[in-house]
Design a protein around this motif. Structure first.
Motif, PDB file in Angstrom:
ATOM      1  N   HIS A   1       0.801  -1.278  -0.375  1.00 45.90           N
ATOM      2  CA  HIS A   1      -0.047  -0.075  -0.067  1.00 45.90           C
ATOM      3  C   HIS A   1       0.530   1.522  -0.352  1.00 45.90           C
ATOM      4  O   HIS A   1       0.829   2.006  -0.886  1.00 45.90           O
ATOM      5  CB  HIS A   1      -1.087  -0.650   1.688  1.00 45.90           C
TER       6      HIS A   1
ATOM      7  N   ARG B   1       1.982   1.421  -3.538  1.00 45.10           N
ATOM      8  CA  ARG B   1       1.435   2.542  -4.109  1.00 45.10           C
ATOM      9  C   ARG B   1       0.579   4.092  -4.018  1.00 45.10           C
ATOM     10  O   ARG B   1       0.732   4.934  -4.848  1.00 45.10           O
ATOM     11  CB  ARG B   1       0.082   1.656  -4.405  1.00 45.10           C
ATOM     12  N   HIS B   2       0.600   4.524  -2.445  1.00 46.63           N
ATOM     13  CA  HIS B   2       0.857   5.997  -1.985  1.00 46.63           C
ATOM     14  C   HIS B   2       1.719   6.318  -2.410  1.00 46.63           C
ATOM     15  O   HIS B   2       1.161   7.587  -3.165  1.00 46.63           O
ATOM     16  CB  HIS B   2       0.458   5.636  -0.367  1.00 46.63           C
TER      17      HIS B   2
END
Ligand SMILES: Nc1ncnc2c1ncn2[C@@H]1O[C@H](COP(=O)(O)OP(=O)(O)OP(=O)(O)O)[C@@H](O)[C@H]1O
Ligand SMILES: [Mg+2]
Length: 550
Positions: free
Chosen positions: A72, A75-76
């Motif tokens: 995550h 991706r952030h």
């Protein structure tokens, strides 16, 4: 999804490359070395295309893998990077103002103000407009239609406004679907100007436009009035036509009051600077029918304020009084009519008043007293059964004088801004001096019997007459008699529009003569009844009366 698109794209590119190869083979067969150079061009181009496309395909493939399998945090980071690239490429900033915010069912005030602001220049520049009936139900107000855009200019800077609607899609919150929002777009180099000055300007202008266009209200706290809204006040539309122009009042006095009111409404900065609550008290006093209530309506119309007619006898206690105060809005007039009848506010003056009443047999006063008693009886009848007169119960659980004083200028009175507090009374002498001292009641206005100047205003209002030969007779009579503007108005009121105005002037002359005769008769009767010694006492007590502050 990404992967399937990627595979499609790759198969298309493979096919493109193979057909390119076929073309190359064909041409090499049919033509010989002389055409070699010509063949070089398409083959080089094809190769370039193939390289580009396979690179893009590889990036997209890698991207899809990253999106699907990376943690995550990564991706952030990538999203942030993407956003900064986008921001770098797009220099425009966007601000959205939503119709409904949070779970609130009430329209956002910011949205309302933007709508009011834009309604002004929308009709000039927008091509698609929406027309809604105004709150008065008479005029149409124009605003921009959904998905329409307009341009606005502020200090030489162009900004764009758009009206959007949240689409019905699986991604949008169900409660928000179909709700509107305004979008303000501007160049990032104007960020400071727009966020600091332009938005303030929009809110300020929006407020002004809203106040100008709003339908004013007359509120009451009376328990048995028709409930039209929740809360402690119920309201109806305020549609009184009174104005200072149509009021029978001496010109100088009228001018002074109007100027005082206008100065008050424009003096926000002064009140802030002086650290004072932005409010002003007016005490209107005088005999019945001299225009006290009419003046309140004229004040509300002049300043475009709402009116809160506070019925003190229907207020349970001081706490309720405070609650009522908190629920009032800015730009309003809080009125307590006949304040002397509403509370036991006579204070130390009561004793003196009784003494005066006993000895003073002046017929006018007796007459006034009778009228007053009638009025009190009427009020008693109208009073809700559950609410007894405050004085009957003392201060126990009722509105007290100190409660009222706190209401006017205690710490709670500063919870609203731009408010007038108006008291009316027929008997100023009955009121406790603390209640009407300067600072609480800043201006004391005496409304008295009709003067010739007042008559001329009424003649113009009712008969459209500015001058007439009978005016001289009326002038001399009106100076010698005490007739209220209400009585003068009653005599001048035409029954039919086509009636001859002279008929009504004659009516008035007769009425004035009658009043004059009756006054003379009463005076002679009085002089027979009152002994000279008594007369002296009455006069000396009269001179102790209230000073008239204007
Ligand atoms: N100064 C005035 N100018 C114009 N009209 C007036 C004036 N005074 C009274 N009137 C007329 O007389 C009627 C009664 O006046 P109003 O109710 O304002 O008197 P008031 O002083 O409030 O009386 P009260 O003390 O009984 O409440 C009004 O409807 C208005 O038409
Ligand atoms: Mg009145």
């Amino acid at each position: 999804m990404n992967l399937s698109m990627l595979s499609l794209f790759m198969s298309f590119m493979n096919r493109f490359n193979s057909s390119n190869a076929k073309v190359k083979a064909k041409t090499s067969k049919s033509s010989k070395t002389s055409q070699k150079n010509l063949q070089m061009v398409p083959s080089t181009m094809g190769e370039t295309w193939a390289t580009i496309s396979s690179t893009i395909a590889s990036i997209m493939f890698a991207w899809a893998i990253v999106c699907q399998y990376s943690p995550h945090e990564v991706r952030h980071l990538i999203e942030n990077f993407k956003r900064s690239i986008k921001e770098y490429l797009n220099p425009y900033i966007q601000i959205s103002i939503h119709e409904f915010t949070g779970d609130r069912m009430k329209r956002s005030e910011g949205y309302n103000l933007v709508e009011a602001y834009l309604s002004c220049n929308t009709s000039r520049s927008a091509k698609r407009l929406r027309a809604d009936l105004e709150t008065d139900g008479e005029s149409l107000v124009l605003s921009m239609d959904d998905y329409e855009k307009i341009t606005d200019e502020f200090q030489g800077v162009e900004v764009w406004w758009g009206l959007g609607k949240i689409a019905h899609s699986s991604r949008s919150n169900y409660a928000e679907q179909g709700k509107r929002y305004y979008k303000l777009i501007f160049h990032r180099r104007h960020r400071e100007l727009v966020t600091k000055s332009y938005l303030d300007h929009v809110m300020k202008q929006g407020k002004e436009i809203k106040t100008r266009n709003r339908q004013r209200r007359l509120y009451t706290n009376c328990a048995n009035s028709i409930k039209m809204s929740s809360g402690m006040w119920s309201h109806i539309v305020f549609d009184h036509k009174a104005s200072f122009e149509t009021m029978a009042l001496d010109y100088a006095k009228k001018k002074e009051i109007v100027e005082d009111l206008q100065a008050f409404s424009m003096n926000k900065e002064f009140y802030e600077r002086a650290g004072k609550a932005w409010k002003r008290g007016y005490l209107l006093y005088g005999p019945p029918g001299t225009g006290k209530s009419t003046m309140i309506a004229a004040m509300a119309n002049l300043l475009n304020y709402d009116v809160y007619d506070l019925e003190l006898t229907a207020v349970k206690d001081n706490t309720d009084l405070r609650r009522l105060l908190i629920e009032t809005t800015s730009k309003s007039i809080i009125v307590i009519e006949d304040i002397d009848c509403s509370l036991d506010l006579t204070g130390q003056r009561k004793e003196k008043k009784e003494k005066v009443e006993k000895s003073c047999l002046e017929d006018e006063k007796v007459e006034e007293k009778e009228k007053e008693q009638e009025k009190e009886k009427r009020k008693e009848k109208e009073r809700p059964k559950s609410h007894k007169k405050p004085q009957e119960e003392g201060n126990n659980g009722r509105v007290t004088l100190s409660g009222l004083l706190n209401f006017i200028d205690g710490i709670w009175s500063s919870c609203g801004t731009e408010r007038l507090i108006v008291f009316t009374t027929n008997h100023i002498e009955k009121l406790d001096p603390a209640l009407i001292r300067r600072g609480r009641m800043d201006m004391h206005i005496e409304l008295s019997y009709c003067s010739f100047e007042g008559f001329k205003v009424l003649a113009k209002n009712y008969l459209s007459l500015e001058n007439h030969q009978m005016f001289d007779r009326i002038e001399s009579l009106i100076g010698e008699t005490k007739m209220t503007p209400a009585d003068v108005a009653e005599n001048l009121m035409p029954k039919w529009p086509q009636d001859d105005p002279e008929k009504y002037l004659l009516n008035l002359i007769k009425a004035l003569e009658k009043t004059k005769e009756a006054a003379a008769k009463k005076k002679s009767n009085k002089s027979k009844v009152i002994e000279p010694a008594q007369k002296e006492e009455v006069l000396s007590q009269d001179s102790l009366g209230i000073e008239k502050i204007e």
